[in-house]
Design a protein around this motif. Structure first.
Motif, PDB file in Angstrom:
ATOM      1  N   ARG A  94      37.316  73.636   9.639  1.00 34.32           N
ATOM      2  CA  ARG A  94      36.970  74.848  10.383  1.00 34.32           C
ATOM      3  C   ARG A  94      37.693  74.915  11.727  1.00 34.32           C
ATOM      4  NH1 ARG A  94      30.806  77.035  11.506  1.00 34.32           N
ATOM      5  NH2 ARG A  94      31.408  79.039  12.434  1.00 34.32           N
ATOM      6  N   ASN A  95      37.815  73.784  12.405  1.00 30.94           N
ATOM      7  CA  ASN A  95      38.437  73.761  13.730  1.00 30.94           C
ATOM      8  C   ASN A  95      39.653  72.842  13.751  1.00 30.94           C
ATOM      9  OD1 ASN A  95      36.371  75.421  15.056  1.00 30.94           O
ATOM     10  ND2 ASN A  95      35.033  73.668  14.673  1.00 30.94           N
ATOM     11  N   ARG A  96      40.449  72.893  12.727  1.00 29.96           N
ATOM     12  CA  ARG A  96      41.562  71.965  12.584  1.00 29.96           C
ATOM     13  C   ARG A  96      42.645  72.254  13.627  1.00 29.96           C
ATOM     14  NH1 ARG A  96      43.233  71.133   6.631  1.00 29.96           N
ATOM     15  NH2 ARG A  96      41.263  69.989   6.722  1.00 29.96           N
ATOM     16  N   VAL A  97      43.174  71.184  14.193  1.00 23.74           N
ATOM     17  CA  VAL A  97      44.232  71.266  15.201  1.00 23.74           C
ATOM     18  C   VAL A  97      45.379  70.371  14.752  1.00 23.74           C
ATOM     19  CG1 VAL A  97      44.850  70.796  17.604  1.00 23.74           C
ATOM     20  CG2 VAL A  97      42.593  71.746  17.060  1.00 23.74           C
ATOM     21  N   TRP A  98      46.603  70.821  14.995  1.00 25.33           N
ATOM     22  CA  TRP A  98      47.804  70.051  14.672  1.00 25.33           C
ATOM     23  C   TRP A  98      48.560  69.710  15.953  1.00 25.33           C
ATOM     24  CZ3 TRP A  98      45.669  73.663  11.584  1.00 25.33           C
ATOM     25  CH2 TRP A  98      45.561  73.395  10.213  1.00 25.33           C
ATOM     26  N   ILE A  99      49.224  68.576  15.950  1.00 26.30           N
ATOM     27  CA  ILE A  99      49.970  68.093  17.111  1.00 26.30           C
ATOM     28  C   ILE A  99      51.436  67.892  16.737  1.00 26.30           C
ATOM     29  CG2 ILE A  99      50.350  66.069  18.588  1.00 26.30           C
ATOM     30  CD1 ILE A  99      48.079  67.521  19.662  1.00 26.30           C
TER      31      ILE A  99
ATOM     32  N   GLN B  43      53.901  74.047  23.882  1.00 22.62           N
ATOM     33  CA  GLN B  43      52.511  73.997  23.434  1.00 22.62           C
ATOM     34  C   GLN B  43      52.431  73.155  22.164  1.00 22.62           C
ATOM     35  OE1 GLN B  43      49.711  74.531  24.818  1.00 22.62           O
ATOM     36  NE2 GLN B  43      48.788  73.780  22.941  1.00 22.62           N
ATOM     37  N   PRO B  44      52.469  71.824  22.330  1.00 29.72           N
ATOM     38  CA  PRO B  44      52.548  70.937  21.168  1.00 29.72           C
ATOM     39  C   PRO B  44      51.225  70.685  20.458  1.00 29.72           C
ATOM     40  CG  PRO B  44      52.643  69.654  23.182  1.00 29.72           C
ATOM     41  CD  PRO B  44      52.621  71.088  23.604  1.00 29.72           C
ATOM     42  N   ALA B  45      50.201  71.439  20.785  1.00 25.53           N
ATOM     43  CA  ALA B  45      48.936  71.400  20.037  1.00 25.53           C
ATOM     44  C   ALA B  45      48.641  72.828  19.588  1.00 25.53           C
ATOM     45  CB  ALA B  45      47.800  70.865  20.903  1.00 25.53           C
ATOM     46  N   VAL B  46      48.445  73.025  18.303  1.00 29.70           N
ATOM     47  CA  VAL B  46      48.228  74.383  17.784  1.00 29.70           C
ATOM     48  C   VAL B  46      47.114  74.384  16.746  1.00 29.70           C
ATOM     49  CG1 VAL B  46      50.639  75.054  18.161  1.00 29.70           C
ATOM     50  CG2 VAL B  46      49.947  74.143  15.932  1.00 29.70           C
TER      51      VAL B  46
ATOM     52  N   GLN C 265      51.309  67.158  12.846  1.00 31.63           N
ATOM     53  CA  GLN C 265      50.363  66.226  12.221  1.00 31.63           C
ATOM     54  C   GLN C 265      48.946  66.662  12.564  1.00 31.63           C
ATOM     55  OE1 GLN C 265      52.813  64.596  14.560  1.00 31.63           O
ATOM     56  NE2 GLN C 265      54.233  64.883  12.857  1.00 31.63           N
ATOM     57  N   ARG C 266      48.042  66.530  11.609  1.00 33.83           N
ATOM     58  CA  ARG C 266      46.651  66.910  11.852  1.00 33.83           C
ATOM     59  C   ARG C 266      45.985  65.920  12.796  1.00 33.83           C
ATOM     60  NH1 ARG C 266      44.406  68.721   5.853  1.00 33.83           N
ATOM     61  NH2 ARG C 266      46.429  69.392   5.035  1.00 33.83           N
TER      62      ARG C 266
ATOM     63  N   VAL D 239      51.885  76.774   9.067  1.00 34.89           N
ATOM     64  CA  VAL D 239      51.401  75.476   9.523  1.00 34.89           C
ATOM     65  C   VAL D 239      51.570  74.432   8.430  1.00 34.89           C
ATOM     66  CG1 VAL D 239      49.359  74.180  10.235  1.00 34.89           C
ATOM     67  CG2 VAL D 239      49.808  76.427  11.228  1.00 34.89           C
ATOM     68  N   GLU D 240      51.299  74.807   7.206  1.00 36.64           N
ATOM     69  CA  GLU D 240      51.465  73.888   6.079  1.00 36.64           C
ATOM     70  C   GLU D 240      52.935  73.477   5.934  1.00 36.64           C
ATOM     71  OE1 GLU D 240      49.923  76.089   2.817  1.00 36.64           O
ATOM     72  OE2 GLU D 240      47.804  75.781   3.377  1.00 36.64           O
ATOM     73  N   GLN D 241      53.848  74.438   6.111  1.00 39.37           N
ATOM     74  CA  GLN D 241      55.281  74.119   6.025  1.00 39.37           C
ATOM     75  C   GLN D 241      55.691  73.151   7.138  1.00 39.37           C
ATOM     76  OE1 GLN D 241      56.598  78.281   6.114  1.00 39.37           O
ATOM     77  NE2 GLN D 241      57.628  77.963   4.153  1.00 39.37           N
ATOM     78  N   LEU D 242      55.179  73.373   8.326  1.00 37.37           N
ATOM     79  CA  LEU D 242      55.497  72.496   9.449  1.00 37.37           C
ATOM     80  C   LEU D 242      54.905  71.105   9.253  1.00 37.37           C
ATOM     81  CD1 LEU D 242      54.933  75.113  12.283  1.00 37.37           C
ATOM     82  CD2 LEU D 242      57.119  74.082  11.664  1.00 37.37           C
ATOM     83  N   GLU D 243      53.765  71.054   8.611  1.00 37.29           N
ATOM     84  CA  GLU D 243      53.155  69.755   8.315  1.00 37.29           C
ATOM     85  C   GLU D 243      53.957  69.032   7.241  1.00 37.29           C
ATOM     86  OE1 GLU D 243      48.718  67.876   7.444  1.00 37.29           O
ATOM     87  OE2 GLU D 243      49.086  70.004   7.078  1.00 37.29           O
ATOM     88  N   GLU D 244      54.394  69.761   6.229  1.00 38.67           N
ATOM     89  CA  GLU D 244      55.189  69.167   5.151  1.00 38.67           C
ATOM     90  C   GLU D 244      56.511  68.621   5.694  1.00 38.67           C
ATOM     91  OE1 GLU D 244      55.585  72.381   2.434  1.00 38.67           O
ATOM     92  OE2 GLU D 244      53.483  72.294   1.764  1.00 38.67           O
TER      93      GLU D 244
END
Length: 385
Positions: free
Chosen positions: A344-349, A304-307, A337-338, A327-332
């Motif tokens: 409000r409806n932010r999704v990361w890939i 599930q590569p979109a969260v 990536q956002r 999520v912030e740690q995974l982004e760092e």
């Protein structure tokens, strides 16, 4: 044509090839299970938990390929977004429904029946009234013609009044124990397509039957081998094999499934290796303690590569604030990536996984391509019809 009690003469060489494929499928199932067990032992997790994402991604690639055979296409990114109910087109919704249909059929594989097929069809086309989801057709259909009558069609399935008896005969064939498994599955699939029991969705439901039979026989225990990806490589050959079967030539469809299975296993092994390499890189890159929410969500990103934060919260069972932090740690760590700037409806890939899934699709190298959008309704020349 009734087949439940037919005496089938299978060429010895063809039977040997089919048995080789079965051994390879079983080996692939065991290989992926072993990968999950090694990872679980290293990380102190349950093996089933580690296997689930790999099993899920293989099932999704099978569903996407099965849908694409019918011209219903959706990319890995779109499918990932659809799975968390982010904005998705109709094709992605149909492929997601195909995943549900496959899961339903495999769950009922212990006792395959007409009800198993009806349940898969219900899951596949639940929102599409024209298809009468979960019901056998009550009208004549035909294939290969846009005409208002079947006179110029390339194939006219049995009259709808004969469908129930034909399916009962097919189910009796499915439960025979005197045939090589892959040969039996290929012929059962071709017979199902010949009966064409539904208004639409026959191709996709027919391919779920193959996987239910592989699971019923114990050839697969935990995984779904993406056989449809192998069929997708040569759709013209696949459709011709179905035509040959209707004309009395049974070996062609068996050859198609043998070749498709070998291709699927090879492609599947590359995909699993790619995903495992990605996972190892992530583990090295992520600075977070063992057992943290960020680390617990890593395996789930493989399938599930979109969260969004809500998905992480429900998957890991942590509080909203901890999910946000993970999520912030995974982004760092540049694992996620956002996709948008809407707080409000932010999704990361997880783009690494999207790339691996896209590479899988490219390796399929489809030779024959047809277009069809579900918003237009079923086509009279659709092979599923």
């Amino acid at each position: 044509m009734a087949i439940a009690d037919c005496t089938l003469q299978v060429d010895a060489g063809l039977q040997a090839e089919a048995e080789d494929v079965v051994r390879e499928i079983t080996r692939f199932d065991a290989e992926v299970t072993a990968i999950a067990e090694r990872r679980a032992a290293r990380e102190g997790e349950d093996a089933a938990t580690e296997l689930a994402p790999l099993a899920s991604v293989l099932l999704r690639t099978e569903s996407a390929s099965s849908s694409e055979i019918e011209g219903v296409t959706a990319g890995a990114r779109e499918l990932a977004l659809a799975a968390i109910e982010a904005k998705a087109g109709p094709n992605a919704q149909l492929v997601t429904a195909n995943v549900n249909a496959m899961q339903r059929a495999i769950a009922l594989a212990g006792d395959i029946s007409v009800d198993t097929l009806l349940a898969a069809h219900q899951a596949l086309l639940d929102r599409h009234v024209y298809a009468s989801p979960g019901q056998l057709r009550d009208q004549q259909v035909w294939i290969g013609s846009n005409a208002l009558s079947p006179h110029t069609a390339s194939f006219v399935p049995p009259h709808h009044t004969r469908v129930p008896a034909a399916l009962d005969d097919l189910i009796r064939f499915v439960h025979r124990v005197d045939l090589p498994v892959l040969v039996q599955a290929a012929l059962a699939h071709a017979q199902f397509e010949t009966i064409h029991p539904f208004n639409d969705g026959n191709g996709r439901v027919g391919r779920t039957l193959v996987h239910a039979m592989l699971r019923q026989s114990g050839v697969t225990r935990r995984l779904t081998v993406p056989v449809s990806a192998g069929l997708l490589t040569d759709t013209s050959g696949y459709f011709q094999a179905l035509t040959d079967y209707r004309e009395g030539y049974t070996e062609t469809i068996v050859h198609q499934f043998i070749n498709a299975s070998f291709r699927a296993i090879g492609n599947g092994r590359v995909l699993v290796d790619d995903l495992e390499n990605i996972f190892e890189r992530w583990n090295e890159r992520l600075i977070a303690r063992r057992g943290s929410a960020a680390r617990r969500v890593l395996p789930h990103l493989l399938n599930q590569p979109a969260v969004n934060v809500a998905y992480v919260e429900s998957t890991t069972g942590v509080a909203l604030s901890a999910a946000q932090r993970s999520v912030e740690q995974l982004e760092e760590a540049e694992i996620l990536q956002r996709t948008n700037g809407n707080r409000r409806n932010r999704v990361w890939i997880a783009q690494d996984v999207i790339d691996a899934l896209d590479a899988f699709a490219e390796r399929v190298g489809r030779r024959c391509y047809r277009t069809h959008s579900p918003k237009d309704g079923p086509l009279d020349d659709d092979p599923e019809r």
